[in-house]
Write a protein that holds these residues in place. Structure first.
Motif, PDB file in Angstrom:
ATOM      1  N   ASP A 125      -6.036  -0.752  -7.851  1.00 51.58           N
ATOM      2  CA  ASP A 125      -6.490  -2.118  -7.393  1.00 51.58           C
ATOM      3  C   ASP A 125      -5.382  -2.844  -6.703  1.00 51.58           C
ATOM      4  O   ASP A 125      -5.783  -3.554  -5.670  1.00 51.58           O
ATOM      5  N   ALA A 126      -3.884  -2.606  -6.866  1.00 57.84           N
ATOM      6  CA  ALA A 126      -3.126  -3.028  -6.089  1.00 57.84           C
ATOM      7  C   ALA A 126      -2.735  -2.427  -4.709  1.00 57.84           C
ATOM      8  O   ALA A 126      -3.094  -2.782  -3.634  1.00 57.84           O
ATOM      9  N   ILE A 127      -2.067  -1.185  -5.104  1.00 62.25           N
ATOM     10  CA  ILE A 127      -1.420  -0.434  -3.828  1.00 62.25           C
ATOM     11  C   ILE A 127      -2.527  -0.006  -2.923  1.00 62.25           C
ATOM     12  O   ILE A 127      -2.564  -0.195  -1.738  1.00 62.25           O
ATOM     13  N   SER A 128      -3.701   0.560  -3.515  1.00 57.16           N
ATOM     14  CA  SER A 128      -4.836   1.077  -2.468  1.00 57.16           C
ATOM     15  C   SER A 128      -5.403   0.260  -1.613  1.00 57.16           C
ATOM     16  O   SER A 128      -5.538   0.246  -0.661  1.00 57.16           O
ATOM     17  N   ALA A 129      -5.707  -1.141  -2.261  1.00 57.36           N
ATOM     18  CA  ALA A 129      -6.141  -2.064  -1.766  1.00 57.36           C
ATOM     19  C   ALA A 129      -5.451  -2.602  -0.586  1.00 57.36           C
ATOM     20  O   ALA A 129      -6.064  -3.098   0.410  1.00 57.36           O
ATOM     21  N   ARG A 130      -4.084  -2.819  -0.799  1.00 57.59           N
ATOM     22  CA  ARG A 130      -3.195  -3.381   0.179  1.00 57.59           C
ATOM     23  C   ARG A 130      -3.205  -2.250   1.348  1.00 57.59           C
ATOM     24  O   ARG A 130      -3.241  -2.874   2.586  1.00 57.59           O
ATOM     25  N   LEU A 131      -3.138  -1.047   1.137  1.00 58.72           N
ATOM     26  CA  LEU A 131      -3.057  -0.245   2.258  1.00 58.72           C
ATOM     27  C   LEU A 131      -4.491   0.109   2.896  1.00 58.72           C
ATOM     28  O   LEU A 131      -4.187   0.050   4.158  1.00 58.72           O
ATOM     29  N   ASN A 132      -5.467   0.065   2.239  1.00 54.63           N
ATOM     30  CA  ASN A 132      -6.677  -0.338   3.168  1.00 54.63           C
ATOM     31  C   ASN A 132      -6.536  -1.629   4.114  1.00 54.63           C
ATOM     32  O   ASN A 132      -7.237  -1.609   5.266  1.00 54.63           O
ATOM     33  N   VAL A 133      -6.057  -2.607   3.457  1.00 53.63           N
ATOM     34  CA  VAL A 133      -5.926  -3.907   4.532  1.00 53.63           C
ATOM     35  C   VAL A 133      -5.068  -3.555   5.709  1.00 53.63           C
ATOM     36  O   VAL A 133      -5.276  -3.746   6.877  1.00 53.63           O
ATOM     37  N   VAL A 134      -4.036  -2.869   5.353  1.00 50.60           N
ATOM     38  CA  VAL A 134      -2.905  -2.427   6.667  1.00 50.60           C
ATOM     39  C   VAL A 134      -3.927  -1.434   7.537  1.00 50.60           C
ATOM     40  O   VAL A 134      -3.676  -1.526   8.486  1.00 50.60           O
ATOM     41  N   THR A 177      -6.406  -3.283   9.569  1.00 48.07           N
ATOM     42  CA  THR A 177      -5.602  -4.244  10.525  1.00 48.07           C
ATOM     43  C   THR A 177      -5.134  -3.459  11.825  1.00 48.07           C
ATOM     44  O   THR A 177      -5.223  -3.781  12.848  1.00 48.07           O
ATOM     45  N   THR A 213      -0.238   5.307   6.770  1.00 45.79           N
ATOM     46  CA  THR A 213      -0.938   4.520   5.639  1.00 45.79           C
ATOM     47  C   THR A 213      -2.082   5.504   5.230  1.00 45.79           C
ATOM     48  O   THR A 213      -2.420   5.368   4.184  1.00 45.79           O
TER      49      THR A 213
END
Length: 269
Positions: free
Chosen positions: A82-91, A94, A119
């Protein structure tokens, strides 16, 4: 000097007294023996009851400890997803958008591609860790499919070969399926990390409607069995703990440079 002889009546009285005295001593001795025998039995029974209570208490604590571990695994796996994978997907998204910009020079593109590569690798690692912590396939499709996927994951590197034969243990609860899965997972980890094994043979056989046998044989370095009985590592201790909860026996055979065989079997009713 006058010698007096006992009359027949006196002799009979003496004999009767001796007989009654002997009978009394025999009865007294028998009574004492029976008293000590039953007292000893009661003491032994009380000690056995105390030992059973201690074992039950230890088992309860063990179950609670492992349940807490599994809850923590679940929490970490969810945080990874929920946290790490979601943020990495955003990176990652982008970086891909920026790479579509025609105004970037080669150095900028190279830097973005490097970020995208890191990433992607980190995402794959986090997914694998989350999967190891909480295998979703186990809950959805059962133990047999989950183990087959586990073997496939371990053999992707081509450095490990796993020959397996897995029966469907439909009598196990979801919790006990997880215990068996963790045991197999730990056996493979121990064989590869500590034993440098390159080949494993794993069999999970359904013996009856309530009993099973798990066998794991490897071609690793082996170890001194007498030493692990005195002091076990964390991995083997986890295996022992889960085996105890499943009410199974654990038997280990090994020789230095000749591999190891672990056999886990349900106790007979």
């Amino acid at each position: 000097m006058e010698i007096q002889f006992l009359t027949i009546q006196d002799q009979e009285l003496i004999i009767s007294a001796l007989v009654y005295g002997i009978i009394f001593l025999v009865l007294l001795t028998t009574g004492l023996l029976l008293f000590f025998h039953y007292s000893r039995r009661k003491i032994i029974q009380k000690e056995l009851e105390k030992a059973a209570l201690r074992l039950e208490h230890q088992k309860t604590i063990l179950q609670a400890t492992i349940a807490t571990q599994e809850e923590e695994r679940k929490r970490i796996a969810q945080d990874l997803h929920d946290a790490i994978s979601a943020r990495l997907n955003v990176v990652s998204l982008t970086a891909n958008l920026l790479l579509d910009d025609d105004g970037l020079n080669e150095d900028q593109k190279a830097s973005l591609e490097h970020i995208l590569g890191i990433t992607t690798t980190t995402l794959e690692s986090s997914r694998k860790i989350a999967h190891d912590l909480l295998p979703p396939i186990l809950d959805k499709f059962g133990l047999k499919v989950a183990l087959e996927e586990l073997f496939e994951d371990f053999t992707k590197s081509k450095q490990l070969q796993i020959k397996h034969s897995i029966d469907d243990l439909d009598f196990l609860s979801k919790t006990n399926e997880l215990h068996v899965f963790r045991i197999v997972q730990e056996l493979i980890n121990n064989a590869t990390r500590h034993g440098d094994a390159s080949r494993l043979n794993i069999e999970l056989q359904k013996e009856t409607e309530s009993r099973f046998t798990l066998t794991c044989k490897d071609n690793g370095n082996g170890f001194d069995v007498s030493k692990i009985k005195k002091k076990s590592g964390i991995g083997l201790q986890n295996i022992k703990s889960r085996t105890a909860i499943l009410e199974c026996t654990l038997h280990a055979e090994s020789e230095i440079d000749k591999g190891s065989i672990f056999t886990i079997q349900s106790k007979r009713p």
